[in-house]
Write a protein that holds these residues in place. Structure first.
Motif, PDB file in Angstrom:
ATOM      1  N   CYS A   1       0.837  -1.195   0.000  1.00 49.23           N
ATOM      2  CA  CYS A   1       0.000   0.000   0.000  1.00 49.23           C
ATOM      3  C   CYS A   1       0.874   1.247   0.000  1.00 49.23           C
ATOM      4  O   CYS A   1       1.819   1.338   0.777  1.00 49.23           O
ATOM      5  N   TRP A   2       0.568   2.175  -0.889  1.00 51.38           N
ATOM      6  CA  TRP A   2       1.292   3.448  -0.853  1.00 51.38           C
ATOM      7  C   TRP A   2       0.456   4.584  -1.410  1.00 51.38           C
ATOM      8  O   TRP A   2      -0.542   4.362  -2.102  1.00 51.38           O
ATOM      9  N   VAL A   3       0.890   5.801  -1.077  1.00 48.64           N
ATOM     10  CA  VAL A   3       0.326   7.022  -1.668  1.00 48.64           C
ATOM     11  C   VAL A   3       1.517   7.923  -1.998  1.00 48.64           C
ATOM     12  O   VAL A   3       2.610   7.733  -1.451  1.00 48.64           O
ATOM     13  N   PRO A   4       1.334   8.906  -2.881  1.00 49.61           N
ATOM     14  CA  PRO A   4       2.443   9.827  -3.169  1.00 49.61           C
ATOM     15  C   PRO A   4       2.790  10.634  -1.914  1.00 49.61           C
ATOM     16  O   PRO A   4       1.917  10.951  -1.112  1.00 49.61           O
TER      17      PRO A   4
ATOM     18  N   ARG B   1       5.811   1.974   6.875  1.00 44.46           N
ATOM     19  CA  ARG B   1       6.447   3.014   7.687  1.00 44.46           C
ATOM     20  C   ARG B   1       5.907   3.001   9.122  1.00 44.46           C
ATOM     21  O   ARG B   1       6.657   3.026  10.095  1.00 44.46           O
ATOM     22  N   LYS B   2       4.583   2.885   9.233  1.00 44.89           N
ATOM     23  CA  LYS B   2       3.985   3.009  10.558  1.00 44.89           C
ATOM     24  C   LYS B   2       4.054   1.716  11.380  1.00 44.89           C
ATOM     25  O   LYS B   2       4.107   1.758  12.599  1.00 44.89           O
ATOM     26  N   TYR B   3       3.956   0.591  10.685  1.00 44.84           N
ATOM     27  CA  TYR B   3       3.926  -0.694  11.404  1.00 44.84           C
ATOM     28  C   TYR B   3       5.007  -1.610  10.842  1.00 44.84           C
ATOM     29  O   TYR B   3       4.700  -2.582  10.137  1.00 44.84           O
TER      30      TYR B   3
ATOM     31  N   ASN C   1       2.192  -4.391   5.580  1.00 44.43           N
ATOM     32  CA  ASN C   1       0.936  -4.408   4.820  1.00 44.43           C
ATOM     33  C   ASN C   1      -0.068  -5.406   5.366  1.00 44.43           C
ATOM     34  O   ASN C   1      -1.204  -5.456   4.909  1.00 44.43           O
ATOM     35  N   LEU C   2       0.373  -6.219   6.338  1.00 46.41           N
ATOM     36  CA  LEU C   2      -0.551  -7.213   6.890  1.00 46.41           C
ATOM     37  C   LEU C   2      -1.176  -6.762   8.210  1.00 46.41           C
ATOM     38  O   LEU C   2      -1.721  -7.569   8.957  1.00 46.41           O
ATOM     39  N   ALA C   3      -1.129  -5.487   8.483  1.00 49.40           N
ATOM     40  CA  ALA C   3      -1.777  -4.972   9.688  1.00 49.40           C
ATOM     41  C   ALA C   3      -3.261  -5.337   9.639  1.00 49.40           C
ATOM     42  O   ALA C   3      -3.838  -5.459   8.563  1.00 49.40           O
TER      43      ALA C   3
ATOM     44  N   ARG D   1      -7.922   2.598   8.865  1.00 47.66           N
ATOM     45  CA  ARG D   1      -7.718   3.942   9.412  1.00 47.66           C
ATOM     46  C   ARG D   1      -6.512   4.612   8.772  1.00 47.66           C
ATOM     47  O   ARG D   1      -6.538   5.811   8.473  1.00 47.66           O
ATOM     48  N   ALA D   2      -5.461   3.839   8.548  1.00 52.41           N
ATOM     49  CA  ALA D   2      -4.250   4.410   7.956  1.00 52.41           C
ATOM     50  C   ALA D   2      -4.543   4.944   6.550  1.00 52.41           C
ATOM     51  O   ALA D   2      -4.082   6.020   6.174  1.00 52.41           O
ATOM     52  N   ALA D   3      -5.347   4.200   5.776  1.00 52.25           N
ATOM     53  CA  ALA D   3      -5.685   4.652   4.425  1.00 52.25           C
ATOM     54  C   ALA D   3      -6.474   5.955   4.491  1.00 52.25           C
ATOM     55  O   ALA D   3      -6.239   6.891   3.721  1.00 52.25           O
TER      56      ALA D   3
END
Lengths: 222, 246, 638
Positions: free
Chosen positions: C293-296, C320-322, C327-329, C336-338
């Motif tokens: 998962c990513w965003v600019p 980055r956060k976990y 990506n398997l959070a 919520r992260a999205a």
């Protein structure tokens, strides 16, 4: 009762009588093809058949029964199927089925008419009494002469061409259909059988119409 | 884009029914077909006119509720696609689209594009099950079932019961629907026990409900949104003959 | 009032067995005299109706679809959990019990969850006996896969259509009982009221959706198995017809609504494409095994094609956060992260409500064929809906409302506080706590239907005389008149907004203020807006057509009216629960690094709300949760 009244049972009857009929047209074509060899061959073939005596009648009765059953159930099933869709969509687009499959009842009824004509023409001998020439003293007819003379006029040739075209249509759907009905097809064999079915139709068509056409073009002559 | 819709409108089973035309402006190509119909209905409702009734529910191609003949083909003719998964980008700008209900004697129209498919239920009730009781059954692994057999059974079990097979069949036959269930259960040890009784009862029910007879057009498979194969009809025929011999 | 869940005491391992023995039975000869109404024919309702019919009760089942087979249970893809331990990897009833309690963030009842874990094994056997074609290995034994972060492989599946196959199993059992005459099925009926006489559930009032006829049905017990309510958000992964109506009507007749704020937002759904959209489509969570998962990083990059954005300019926010789960959070965290990224204006796609799920690295590492083999059907589905090729460009995903953990309050017997009213499956609140684990919804539905209700309903029926109150009772007439009056009112307003427009408005409020992250401020804003929408509905809705016809606009209007009232109670529950747990995230209650912070001191209870009238403050009843077999702990995914 199940067999003659249920949906699948009658399908099976259609398939089994269909086998008998398709086997007959194949054997009949084989017999007929002796005409290509010459007058003696086909007359010998006819004599051989006659010599079977009562067996011919047994055979004819079996054929008649298969034919009648096939027709009666065919008509009955078709009427039921039409009644199952009393009103149709304004737009209908078919994805898979073909002209032959959709016109089985038409081709079937045309074939019935054709068979009647064919019997009157060559077996009961009422439509063209002038084509029969005796052969020998046992009441036999010269079949070779009969065939050649029989196709000398335009009408019979046209009728045979039309009749055999419908046979092609009928068999090209019916042949593969009987394998499906008898539970003999699967996802791999079905497409093959559909092609085979069309081939069988073509072979019958070409085989049968080649006789009148060869007569017309003078390649079979007296 | 914009499209011109011809929609079957019928106010109940005894109403005559007719095609009505609707111009639909501002269609987004990302919309699903049903969302486009939603927009048509929104405009009709705003106008105080009777909206087009159509069955739909999950809108992800699995519940089998949606049932429309689009341009002459049940579900619109995209391979393995239900109406709800059909998108407007499949149509050209300015296209004329015909939208009609399933039509068969066994499926009376309730309203517009909504039909009564209760006849399919009756087929299932006639024998589309194993007569096992709740509780008191053997362990799930007590009887090994070959992977090929489990896969075959699953292929048959994909049927969503939408009735497209009937709607596409020139004879309005329900044999693919019936065959899929017969085949699914007939190959499993759990279903074999009642296989003979089942095939007899289900095909008889199909006849009683007014469905036609199968004459092997194979239209059903071509329009089936789950691609259920006609080999399951062959299997049904086989099971039927076995049952006859009993 | 302090509620009592009537859970058996003593060792939990034997709690269900002891309870079954202690529960009264109904004499077999008497069973047919009892009429049981079962609303909903999904996994829970279908299984219950079939099982009770088989036991000999006179069952009447109801569904709004045209067939019992179409309930939304059918859409479940992944699988069903059971503690069979076939793979010999250390699973047990206790482990399934523990995982479910922990997964629910310690907000479920221990005894209920234990029972669920215990009967999970029977479910698999039952389904196999029905001819459900579960996946098998080459030796012919049942295959398992791991799912939803569990450390054992306990998920049974039938391709990507497990829900469908299980439902068809229940439906086949139901069909058999219909044929046998023990179950009468009423299709295309919508329950519009619960009839309560002297505090006891005695029947239902429903509308025949074809003719518009208002029908009264009496029963010695009423079972609601009517699913969840996340269509309150308008756009969700639920079917269009899923509604809160049946359970809400019961709530209005005195049944308590428990934990309505526990809603599950699923992270991997296809984003909304425009204003016309009617529903959202879920893609299996398994995609996150190989997708990143990513965003600019920069706002100005969001409009560019993904391929034009250099790796250094991409923010792989989950990694980055976990760092350890990446990506398997879990679902709630990933969702919520999205949302955070999109709120930060760095979302992608139409409306900038989407994040990338990128398979490029996996394709490089494993090859496109392997990815196709694993997820081919999902890529196909994605392409069908978006017309984009997920192999060539990253997929876009966004979270969507998916499941309701909350529901009507029930005791251990699945009976609500209204005697005679039983609630099963997603419609009740019982086993998932504040968050549901993957492959557990199917398990609960079938457990309740096949193996719980047949026992517990007898305990109640044995105490009542059959057929005491029938549909000639005055309450039935009153109920039918009230239902008719509501319908007439809706039809007579003739305003300017259609139900779908108002539903969209409600959904927007609920999604933005009561969605993935909630604050006191947002909730209070919602509590201001919802009554306005309610006012507008009852003054300005436009419902075309009449009652005496097949009228989907009328159906939608009725469902919306209930959603609006229910939305208020959901929001109030969220406001009341001053903690973050599972699917309920209050921005005020988070750790420094943005994790949910539970408050076991003050909120280790079930919040059951008693409806007192539209616009009137509902009364809160509490059922304290006791944990005797599992220790309360903090979930961490760092």
């Amino acid at each position: 009762m199940q067999l003659t009244q249920s949906s699948v049972g009658r399908k099976i009857i259609m398939a089994v009588t269909g086998i008998v009929l398709v086997a007959f047209v194949c054997v009949h074509l084989l017999g007929n093809s002796s005409v290509f060899v010459g007058a003696n061959a086909i007359n010998a073939y006819a004599e051989k058949l006659h010599s079977l005596g009562p067996f011919v009648w047994v055979f004819r009765l079996v054929m008649l029964a298969a034919f009648a059953i096939h027709i009666i159930f065919g008509i009955q099933l078709t009427l039921e199927n039409r009644a199952a869709t009393p009103e149709r969509n304004v737009q209908i687009k078919r994805l898979k089925t073909g002209f032959g499959a959709e016109t089985m009842i038409v081709s079937g009824l045309v074939l019935l008419a054709f068979v009647i004509y064919h019997l009157l023409h060559f077996t009961v001998r009422v439509t063209n009494p002038d084509i029969y020439v005796p052969l020998g003293d046992q009441g036999m007819v010269d079949v070779y002469v009969m065939v050649v003379k029989g196709f000398k006029s335009a009408l019979p040739v046209i009728l045979y061409l039309v009749g055999m075209s419908f046979l092609f249509l009928h068999v090209s759907h019916g042949f593969q259909s009987l394998f499906q009905t008898l539970g003999l097809s699967n996802d791999k064999s079905l497409p093959v059988m559909e092609t085979v079915s069309k081939l069988v139709g073509v072979v019958l068509l070409v085989g049968y119409i080649s006789i009148p056409l060869l007569v017309v073009f003078g390649l079979i002559k007296i | 884009m914009k499209v011109k819709l011809h929609v079957w409108r019928q106010n109940g089973p005894n109403d005559k029914g007719t095609m009505e035309t609707y111009e639909v402006p501002n269609v987004s190509s990302d919309q699903s077909f049903l969302e486009m119909l939603d927009d048509v209905n929104l405009a009709l409702a705003k106008d105080g006119r009777d909206v087009i009734a159509f069955d739909h529910d999950c809108r992800e191609g699995i519940c089998g509720m949606c049932s429309q003949v689009i341009n002459g083909v049940p579900h619109g003719g995209q391979e393995r696609t239900t109406v709800c998964q059909l998108h407007m980008r499949e149509f050209e700008d300015g296209a004329e689209i015909f939208v009609e209900p399933w039509k068969a004697r066994a499926f009376p129209v309730i309203k517009d594009l909504v039909v009564d498919r209760g006849a399919l239920e009756k087929i299932m009730q006639a024998g589309g099950y194993t007569s096992c009781h709740t509780g008191g059954v053997a362990d799930g692994n007590a009887l090994p079932i070959g992977k090929d057999i489990a896969d075959y059974s699953m292929d048959a079990a994909e049927c969503i019961g939408c009735g497209a097979c009937v709607a596409s069949c020139p004879n309005s036959s329900a044999m693919l629907y019936t065959g899929a269930k017969v085949a699914q259960l007939a190959v499993l040890p759990q279903g074999k026990v009642e296989a003979h009784k089942r095939v007899m009862a289900m095909t008889e029910a199909a006849k009683e409900q007014g469905f036609g007879n199968c004459t092997n057009h194979y239209e059903c498979q071509a329009s089936c949104p789950k691609g259920v194969n006609v080999k399951f009809i062959a299997k049904l025929n086989r099971e039927y003959m076995k049952a006859l011999c009993k | 009032m302090i509620l009592d869940g009537k859970c058996p005491t003593g060792p939990i391992e034997t709690s269900w067995d002891r309870h079954r023995f202690e529960t009264k039975l109904v004499n077999p000869a008497n069973k047919r005299k009892y009429k049981v109404l079962c609303v909903g024919t999904g996994l829970a309702g279908g299984a219950a109706a079939a099982s009770l019919g088989e036991l000999g009760y006179n069952v009447h089942a109801f569904c709004y679809q045209d067939s019992a087979r179409r309930a939304h249970s059918i859409a479940a893809q992944g699988g069903i959990n059971a503690a069979k331990n076939y793979p010999n990897d250390g699973d047990s009833i206790y482990r399934l019990f523990y995982d479910t309690i922990k997964g629910g963030d310690f907000r479920a009842r221990e005894a209920d969850v234990w029972r669920l874990a215990q009967v999970s094994n029977n479910i698999i056997d039952q389904c196999v006996a029905q001819g459900v074609p579960f996946a098998r290995d080459y030796a012919g034994y049942l295959d398992n896969r791991s799912f939803g972060g569990a450390q054992v492989s306990r998920t049974f599946y039938a391709r990507g259509q497990t829900g469908q196959q299980l439902l068809l199993g229940a439906y086949s059992a139901l069909s058999r009982q219909i044929k046998a005459g023990t179950v009468t099925l009423h299709e295309r009926r919508e329950m519009l009221d619960l009839v309560v006489v002297d505090g006891v559930a005695r029947g239902i009032t429903c509308r025949n959706m074809v003719t518009g006829e208002i029908e009264s049905h009496w029963g010695d017990a009423v079972i609601l198995a009517t699913g969840g309510y996340v269509n309150v958000f308008y756009l969700s992964t639920n079917a269009m017809g899923c509604s809160v109506t049946a359970t809400w009507k019961a709530a209005k007749k005195g049944a308590y609504m428990a934990n309505p704020c526990y809603t599950q937002i699923h992270p991997t759904c296809i984003p909304q494409h425009g204003e016309h959209q009617s529903k959202l489509t879920l893609m299996s969570e398994s995609l996150r095994n190989d997708g990143r998962c990513w965003v600019p990083k920069k706002v100005e990059d969001c409009e560019k094609p993904a391929s034009d954005i250099a790796d250094a300019d991409r923010d792989y926010y989950l990694e980055r956060k976990y760092p350890s789960f990446g990506n398997l959070a879990p679902r709630d965290i990933a969702s919520r992260a999205a949302k955070e990224q999109c709120d930060d204006n760095r979302g992608v796609g139409p409306g900038k409500r989407g994040v990338y799920l990128d398979f490029a690295d996996s394709i490089k590492r494993l090859g496109e064929d392997t990815i196709r083999e694993r997820y081919g059907n999902l890529f196909e589905m994605y392409e069908k809906i978006t017309a984009e090729n997920g192999y060539k460009q990253p997929m876009r995903i966004y979270p969507a409302p998916h499941y309701a953990m909350g529901g009507l309050w029930v005791d251990y017997n699945c009976m609500s506080n209204v005697p005679g009213l039983f609630v099963l499956g997603e419609a009740n609140f019982s086993v998932h706590g504040a968050n549901r684990l993957g492959a557990s919804a199917l398990m609960q539905g079938l457990a309740d239907g096949y193996f719980v209700i047949p026992y517990t309903i007898a305990g109640y029926l044995a105490t009542v005389k059959p057929g005491q109150i029938k549909d000639d009772h005055a309450e039935f007439k009153k109920s039918a008149e009230e239902v008719k009056a509501d319908i007439d009112k809706m039809l007579s307003i003739n305003g300017t907004k259609t139900p779908s427009e108002l539903h969209r408005e409600l959904g927007k409020v609920m999604w933005e203020d009561v969605g993935m992250a909630r604050s006191k401020e947002s909730l209070e804003h919602a509590l201001k807006r919802i009554p306005e929408i309610r006012e507008e509905f009852w003054n300005n809705v436009k419902v075309v057509g009449t009652n005496e016809q097949f009228n989907q606009e009328l159906e939608n209007a009725g469902r919306l009216a209930d959603f609006i009232e229910f939305a208020e109670i959901l929001t109030k529950d969220a406001l009341n629960r001053e903690e973050s747990c599972g699917g309920h995230f209050r921005t005020e209650h988070q750790t420094e690094d943005g994790e949910a912070m539970r408050n076991d001191e003050d909120f280790c209870y079930v919040a059951a709300w008693e409806f007192k009238g539209a616009g009137v403050e509902p009364e809160l009843h509490k059922e304290p949760l006791k944990f005797e077999n599992v220790k309360l702990a903090v979930r961490s995914y760092k």
